[in-house]
Design an enzyme around this catalytic site. Sequence first.
Site, PDB file in Angstrom:
ATOM      1  N   LYS A 265       1.410  -5.800 -10.960  1.00 48.36           N
ATOM      2  CA  LYS A 265       2.724  -5.153 -10.775  1.00 48.36           C
ATOM      3  C   LYS A 265       2.703  -4.172  -9.592  1.00 48.36           C
ATOM      4  O   LYS A 265       3.578  -4.187  -8.742  1.00 48.36           O
ATOM      5  CB  LYS A 265       3.140  -4.370 -12.039  1.00 48.36           C
ATOM      6  CG  LYS A 265       3.230  -5.205 -13.291  1.00 48.36           C
ATOM      7  CD  LYS A 265       3.657  -4.368 -14.493  1.00 48.36           C
ATOM      8  CE  LYS A 265       2.700  -3.242 -14.862  1.00 48.36           C
ATOM      9  NZ  LYS A 265       1.339  -3.694 -15.252  1.00 48.36           N
TER      10      LYS A 265
ATOM     11  N   ARG B  68     -10.885  -3.401  -9.889  1.00 48.18           N
ATOM     12  CA  ARG B  68      -9.851  -2.626  -9.169  1.00 48.18           C
ATOM     13  C   ARG B  68     -10.414  -1.325  -8.600  1.00 48.18           C
ATOM     14  O   ARG B  68     -11.102  -0.583  -9.274  1.00 48.18           O
ATOM     15  CB  ARG B  68      -8.697  -2.303 -10.125  1.00 48.18           C
ATOM     16  CG  ARG B  68      -7.683  -1.324  -9.529  1.00 48.18           C
ATOM     17  CD  ARG B  68      -6.345  -1.382 -10.196  1.00 48.18           C
ATOM     18  NE  ARG B  68      -6.326  -0.879 -11.544  1.00 48.18           N
ATOM     19  CZ  ARG B  68      -5.255  -0.921 -12.341  1.00 48.18           C
ATOM     20  NH1 ARG B  68      -4.131  -1.449 -11.905  1.00 48.18           N
ATOM     21  NH2 ARG B  68      -5.318  -0.450 -13.563  1.00 48.18           N
TER      22      ARG B  68
ATOM     23  N   ARG C 239      -5.520  -0.737 -23.900  1.00 50.03           N
ATOM     24  CA  ARG C 239      -4.268  -0.787 -23.119  1.00 50.03           C
ATOM     25  C   ARG C 239      -3.595  -2.147 -23.260  1.00 50.03           C
ATOM     26  O   ARG C 239      -2.368  -2.228 -23.328  1.00 50.03           O
ATOM     27  CB  ARG C 239      -4.556  -0.463 -21.654  1.00 50.03           C
ATOM     28  CG  ARG C 239      -4.750   1.034 -21.456  1.00 50.03           C
ATOM     29  CD  ARG C 239      -5.438   1.356 -20.151  1.00 50.03           C
ATOM     30  NE  ARG C 239      -4.757   0.801 -19.017  1.00 50.03           N
ATOM     31  CZ  ARG C 239      -5.367   0.432 -17.896  1.00 50.03           C
ATOM     32  NH1 ARG C 239      -6.666   0.572 -17.766  1.00 50.03           N
ATOM     33  NH2 ARG C 239      -4.668  -0.063 -16.910  1.00 50.03           N
TER      34      ARG C 239
ATOM     35  N   ARG D 206     -10.725   3.792 -11.612  1.00 46.50           N
ATOM     36  CA  ARG D 206     -10.062   4.610 -12.619  1.00 46.50           C
ATOM     37  C   ARG D 206     -10.875   4.660 -13.907  1.00 46.50           C
ATOM     38  O   ARG D 206     -11.414   3.653 -14.336  1.00 46.50           O
ATOM     39  CB  ARG D 206      -8.662   4.047 -12.911  1.00 46.50           C
ATOM     40  CG  ARG D 206      -7.636   4.442 -11.868  1.00 46.50           C
ATOM     41  CD  ARG D 206      -6.348   3.677 -11.990  1.00 46.50           C
ATOM     42  NE  ARG D 206      -5.859   3.528 -13.355  1.00 46.50           N
ATOM     43  CZ  ARG D 206      -4.744   2.861 -13.667  1.00 46.50           C
ATOM     44  NH1 ARG D 206      -4.030   2.300 -12.717  1.00 46.50           N
ATOM     45  NH2 ARG D 206      -4.355   2.758 -14.910  1.00 46.50           N
TER      46      ARG D 206
ATOM     47  N   ARG E  21       8.319   1.069 -20.710  1.00 46.60           N
ATOM     48  CA  ARG E  21       7.223   0.446 -21.449  1.00 46.60           C
ATOM     49  C   ARG E  21       7.516   0.391 -22.945  1.00 46.60           C
ATOM     50  O   ARG E  21       6.679  -0.107 -23.704  1.00 46.60           O
ATOM     51  CB  ARG E  21       5.954   1.275 -21.246  1.00 46.60           C
ATOM     52  CG  ARG E  21       4.894   0.644 -20.338  1.00 46.60           C
ATOM     53  CD  ARG E  21       3.796   1.667 -20.201  1.00 46.60           C
ATOM     54  NE  ARG E  21       2.529   1.184 -19.766  1.00 46.60           N
ATOM     55  CZ  ARG E  21       2.098   1.200 -18.503  1.00 46.60           C
ATOM     56  NH1 ARG E  21       2.907   1.594 -17.537  1.00 46.60           N
ATOM     57  NH2 ARG E  21       0.890   0.831 -18.212  1.00 46.60           N
TER      58      ARG E  21
HETATM   59  P1  ADP Z   1      -1.591  -0.248 -15.571  1.00 49.54           P
HETATM   60  O1  ADP Z   1      -0.505  -0.740 -14.689  1.00 49.54           O
HETATM   61  O2  ADP Z   1      -2.926  -0.582 -15.076  1.00 49.54           O
HETATM   62  O3  ADP Z   1      -1.368  -0.573 -17.014  1.00 49.54           O
HETATM   63  P2  ADP Z   1      -0.539   2.435 -15.217  1.00 49.54           P
HETATM   64  O4  ADP Z   1      -1.081   3.067 -14.007  1.00 49.54           O
HETATM   65  O5  ADP Z   1       0.840   1.879 -15.176  1.00 49.54           O
HETATM   66  O6  ADP Z   1      -1.586   1.330 -15.660  1.00 49.54           O
HETATM   67  O7  ADP Z   1      -0.572   3.452 -16.444  1.00 49.54           O
HETATM   68  C1  ADP Z   1      -1.729   4.229 -16.731  1.00 49.54           C
HETATM   69  C2  ADP Z   1      -1.473   5.056 -17.991  1.00 49.54           C
HETATM   70  O8  ADP Z   1      -0.384   5.973 -17.758  1.00 49.54           O
HETATM   71  C3  ADP Z   1      -1.044   4.272 -19.233  1.00 49.54           C
HETATM   72  O9  ADP Z   1      -2.161   3.728 -19.940  1.00 49.54           O
HETATM   73  C4  ADP Z   1      -0.334   5.348 -20.043  1.00 49.54           C
HETATM   74  O10 ADP Z   1      -1.240   6.248 -20.648  1.00 49.54           O
HETATM   75  C5  ADP Z   1       0.407   6.133 -18.944  1.00 49.54           C
HETATM   76  N1  ADP Z   1       1.752   5.556 -18.693  1.00 49.54           N
HETATM   77  C6  ADP Z   1       2.184   4.973 -17.543  1.00 49.54           C
HETATM   78  N2  ADP Z   1       3.453   4.591 -17.664  1.00 49.54           N
HETATM   79  C7  ADP Z   1       3.856   4.928 -18.900  1.00 49.54           C
HETATM   80  C8  ADP Z   1       5.066   4.786 -19.629  1.00 49.54           C
HETATM   81  N3  ADP Z   1       6.152   4.189 -19.093  1.00 49.54           N
HETATM   82  N4  ADP Z   1       5.136   5.280 -20.890  1.00 49.54           N
HETATM   83  C9  ADP Z   1       4.079   5.887 -21.448  1.00 49.54           C
HETATM   84  N5  ADP Z   1       2.894   6.045 -20.836  1.00 49.54           N
HETATM   85  C10 ADP Z   1       2.773   5.569 -19.565  1.00 49.54           C
HETATM   86  P1  ADP Z   2      -0.994  -3.570 -12.427  1.00 50.37           P
HETATM   87  O1  ADP Z   2      -0.165  -2.598 -11.623  1.00 50.37           O
HETATM   88  O2  ADP Z   2      -0.167  -4.635 -13.072  1.00 50.37           O
HETATM   89  O3  ADP Z   2      -1.907  -2.884 -13.393  1.00 50.37           O
HETATM   90  P2  ADP Z   2      -2.450  -4.030  -9.919  1.00 50.37           P
HETATM   91  O4  ADP Z   2      -1.404  -4.365  -8.921  1.00 50.37           O
HETATM   92  O5  ADP Z   2      -3.042  -2.664  -9.877  1.00 50.37           O
HETATM   93  O6  ADP Z   2      -1.929  -4.370 -11.418  1.00 50.37           O
HETATM   94  O7  ADP Z   2      -3.601  -5.128  -9.777  1.00 50.37           O
HETATM   95  C1  ADP Z   2      -4.784  -5.100 -10.587  1.00 50.37           C
HETATM   96  C2  ADP Z   2      -5.978  -5.592  -9.750  1.00 50.37           C
HETATM   97  O8  ADP Z   2      -5.824  -6.983  -9.453  1.00 50.37           O
HETATM   98  C3  ADP Z   2      -6.147  -4.890  -8.405  1.00 50.37           C
HETATM   99  O9  ADP Z   2      -7.536  -4.784  -8.158  1.00 50.37           O
HETATM  100  C4  ADP Z   2      -5.479  -5.842  -7.408  1.00 50.37           C
HETATM  101  O10 ADP Z   2      -6.053  -5.754  -6.100  1.00 50.37           O
HETATM  102  C5  ADP Z   2      -5.760  -7.208  -8.026  1.00 50.37           C
HETATM  103  N1  ADP Z   2      -4.667  -8.179  -7.851  1.00 50.37           N
HETATM  104  C6  ADP Z   2      -3.328  -7.933  -7.925  1.00 50.37           C
HETATM  105  N2  ADP Z   2      -2.628  -9.086  -7.788  1.00 50.37           N
HETATM  106  C7  ADP Z   2      -3.545 -10.080  -7.638  1.00 50.37           C
HETATM  107  C8  ADP Z   2      -3.446 -11.513  -7.460  1.00 50.37           C
HETATM  108  N3  ADP Z   2      -2.250 -12.136  -7.442  1.00 50.37           N
HETATM  109  N4  ADP Z   2      -4.587 -12.209  -7.339  1.00 50.37           N
HETATM  110  C9  ADP Z   2      -5.789 -11.593  -7.391  1.00 50.37           C
HETATM  111  N5  ADP Z   2      -5.959 -10.260  -7.557  1.00 50.37           N
HETATM  112  C10 ADP Z   2      -4.857  -9.505  -7.677  1.00 50.37           C
END
Ligand code: ADP
Ligand code: ADP
Length: 218
Positions: free
Chosen positions: A15, A129, A173, A162, A90
């Site tokens: 995303k 990542r 998660r 992270r 979320r």
């Molecule tokens: P990822 O895309 O890898 O799941 P994020 O960076 O979006 O992780 O989120 C990291 C953490 O931040 C989540 O595990 C949660 O603790 C918090 N968080 C992010 N967005 C939300 C949301 N919309 N509502 C509640 N907690 C959130």
């Molecule tokens: P999210 O925000 O959904 O948690 P990220 O955009 O942070 O996901 O992507 C998670 C990991 O996967 C990062 O290390 C990113 O570079 C990698 N990644 C994202 N999209 C792709 C894809 N289409 N193919 C391979 N690796 C990807």
Amino acid sequence: MPTFIVFLGPPGVGKGTQARILAERTGLPHISSGDLFREHLKNQTELGQIAQGYVNRGELVPDEVTIAMIRERLRQPDCQAGAILDGFPRTISQAQALDAMLTEFNAQVNLVPYLSAPESVLLERLSGRWTCRAQGHIYHEKNNPPKRPGICDFDGSELYQREDDKSETVLRRIRVYLEQTAPLIEHYRQRSLLVEIDGAQDIEQVTQTFLLALSHLS
Ligand code: ADP
Ligand code: ADP
């Protein structure tokens, strides 16, 4: 009419990567709730102190805290033409709060790209990542490596892994996503806003798929 796009999908599906690409192409701001929380944590704000335990454990921060933070962000003048939301909403109650906020701005959610991928893909992506310390640029050690190891291509800052990308928290998660966020798929499908995308494709293919959906919108 402003344009609001909501990226939906499990942790690690891509995303943030796609939201950033779309933000560059459209000029709309990219609003990542996770980035906002990490910024508050880094600056040790009051909100950061409330959020810290939840983020570290891989649980959702309570809705009222999260909604207040996003409302504040959406009020900024750079959101007048719309925004690209990543990681928010979320929960169903966050989605309802978003609708109410956007109604206040005479706007609505226009498109929801929903990325999905098998759990094995999510685990591989999260474990590889690397995130930029300064601005949250996202890399993957194999799929999308920086030009110089450990250093962000865009701003030269340090890359780090992270804490919540470590395996035990990652599994929690994903479970939290299935329990609390997955119901949003149906919520947006019923309103014909959902565009389902195979997130296991490579980065460029995913981008092409939602750009096509977006072109049908205007
Ligand atoms: P990822 O895309 O890898 O799941 P994020 O960076 O979006 O992780 O989120 C990291 C953490 O931040 C989540 O595990 C949660 O603790 C918090 N968080 C992010 N967005 C939300 C949301 N919309 N509502 C509640 N907690 C959130
Ligand atoms: P999210 O925000 O959904 O948690 P990220 O955009 O942070 O996901 O992507 C998670 C990991 O996967 C990062 O290390 C990113 O570079 C990698 N990644 C994202 N999209 C792709 C894809 N289409 N193919 C391979 N690796 C990807």
